[in-house]
Scaffold this active site. Structure first.
Site: not given
Ligand code: GCU
Length: 431
Positions: A267, A409
């Site tokens: 992420s 995610h």
């Molecule tokens: C949020 C953000 C993303 C990122 C994510 C994370 O969702 O919008 O850009 O990748 O956090 O780091 O879990």
């Protein structure tokens, strides 16, 4: 649906994944900047032209317009091994903990946790990745020092947008040991003959707007400077710099084969890993786990997270100049495909999750697909397909790989099984 995420993105993303055998869906809403065409419009035909012309100009654009320039200046770092257990995790691991202290104690300290397979006769290849919640969350190992983590102060009034809510640092509770263990799969990593090095990203810079003053960035400012110029590094740049300082240590550790360091990031830390890899070729293999926009994904696909969302909710991540692209994804001078290409010809694995609409999984696939041309300049192979694979079906070559797994995610055991296979093949390790 969260603000800044488009409904169209949600639907188009899901449709793209199901229609595995249909003609490729559109790759992007605006033409992508091409890795193999220089800014002067001339084609890049050889490895030499890529290395001497195209890569340096892209490096400058990413640094000046997206993540901010990393200062070239060095800062004094003292590495101290604070503990060692040669029989950790029921005897399967050697565990070392190392403190990296910046600027003679003036700057923050980064706590590095290193596991190596017990009984290895030779130096081990290692995975390196920053963690979100402190080293003690990586494994339920009572020997790991509890981290001083940064959390929102529950007693502070909440401010709209959340960006400037005060944060506090406190020692994590015993009960949080191993709370992120499923994301790290330490036993699997060790059993495959790899070590694992990790550190809490908040040690390098706590992740909130205003966190900068508690992190490493001020150590590298010019005398009297208190804020970053619009083309100077944001928090992602600071975390990436911290990863390179961990490699500086790993190069000195007698149990680590520092020529075989596999960098992994999930992420926002996947965005960080890709930017770290662009700047430092000591990362011999790179894994982008659901890095999304600002990482593997494409700004020019109007799906998933927008630049506006990134810049509004996380104003400290990118450099000041990046804020001018809010609402103008077509004008960013670079895109995710070019960021991925910066790792070539080193092996790269890009992974998505089916339900991670924020990251726009088809965008991550197309980005890797298009970037493959740069691996080909080196006589390597790209993904070898223009079709998004079905879920849980990795595709690609020994140099560039992609999968989209079922689920949300996260980093899962499934993801690690693929990464271990990929890294084992590329590093030729025996399990
Ligand atoms: C949020 C953000 C993303 C990122 C994510 C994370 O969702 O919008 O850009 O990748 O956090 O780091 O879990």
């Amino acid at each position: 649906m969260r603000p800044g995420l488009t409904r169209r993105g949600f639907l188009a993303g899901a449709a793209g994944l199901c229609a595995a055998h249909a003609a490729p869906a559109k790759i992007s809403d605006f033409p992508l900047p091409d890795a193999l065409t220089g800014s002067d419009g001339k084609p890049i035909r050889s490895r030499h032209e890529w290395e001497k012309r195209r890569r340096p100009e892209l490096m400058r654009l990413f640094a000046e317009q997206v993540y901010g320039q990393t200062p070239k200046r060095r800062v004094e770092v003292e590495y101290r091994v604070t503990s060692e257990d040669r029989h950790a995790l029921n005897g399967v691991a050697v565990r070392r903990q190392i403190v990296a202290q910046f600027a003679g104690g003036v700057g923050p300290a980064v706590h590095i946790l290193l596991y190596l397979p017990a009984g290895m006769q030779r130096r081990a290849p290692v995975f390196l990745g920053l963690n979100f919640g402190g080293n003690h969350t990586v494994a339920a190992d009572p020997g790991i020092d509890l981290a001083e983590v940064w959390t929102r102060d529950p007693s502070a009034p909440r401010i709209a947008g959340g960006a400037s809510v005060p944060y506090v640092q406190h020692t994590a509770a015993e009960g949080t040991r191993g709370s992120a263990a499923s994301r790290w799969q330490v036993e699997k990593i060790l059993a495959a003959g790899f070590g694992l090095a990790t550190a809490y990203y908040g040690d390098i810079e706590p992740d909130f707007d205003g966190g900068m003053s508690h992190g490493v960035r001020p150590l590298l400012f010019a005398t009297g400077q208190t804020v970053a110029d619009s083309d100077q590094w944001g928090a992602i740049g600071a975390w990436a710099w911290g990863l390179s300082r961990i490699v500086d240590y790993l190069e000195t550790d007698r149990g680590v084969d520092a020529r075989r360091i596999a960098l992994i990031g999930h992420s926002r830390l996947g965005k960080t890993a890709l930017w770290a890899s662009a700047q430092d070729e000591r990362f011999a293999l790179v894994i982008s786990n659901e890095s999304g926009k600002g990482g593997a994904s494409l700004y020019r696909r109007l799906e998933g997270e927008t630049i506006e969302h990134l810049n509004t909710v996380f104003p400290h991540w990118f450099c000041g100049n990046f804020h001018r692209y809010t609402g103008h994804p077509d004008q960013v001078p670079v895109d995710g495909n070019l960021l991925l290409a910066m790792t070539a010809p080193r092996p790269l694995y890009v992974a998505s999750a089916e339900e991670d609409h924020t990251s726009d999984p088809p965008g991550e696939f197309y980005s890797a697909m298009v970037a493959g041309g740069v691996w080909e300049l080196f006589g390597r192979k790209g993904l070898g397909t223009t079709t998004i694979p079905p879920v849980n079906t990795p595709v690609g070559s020994a140099d560039l790989h992609y999968h989209v797994r079922t689920g949300k995610h996260d980093v899962t055991a499934y993801d690690w099984e693929q990464y271990l296979k990929f890294a084992t093949a590329r590093f030729h390790t025996a399990a």
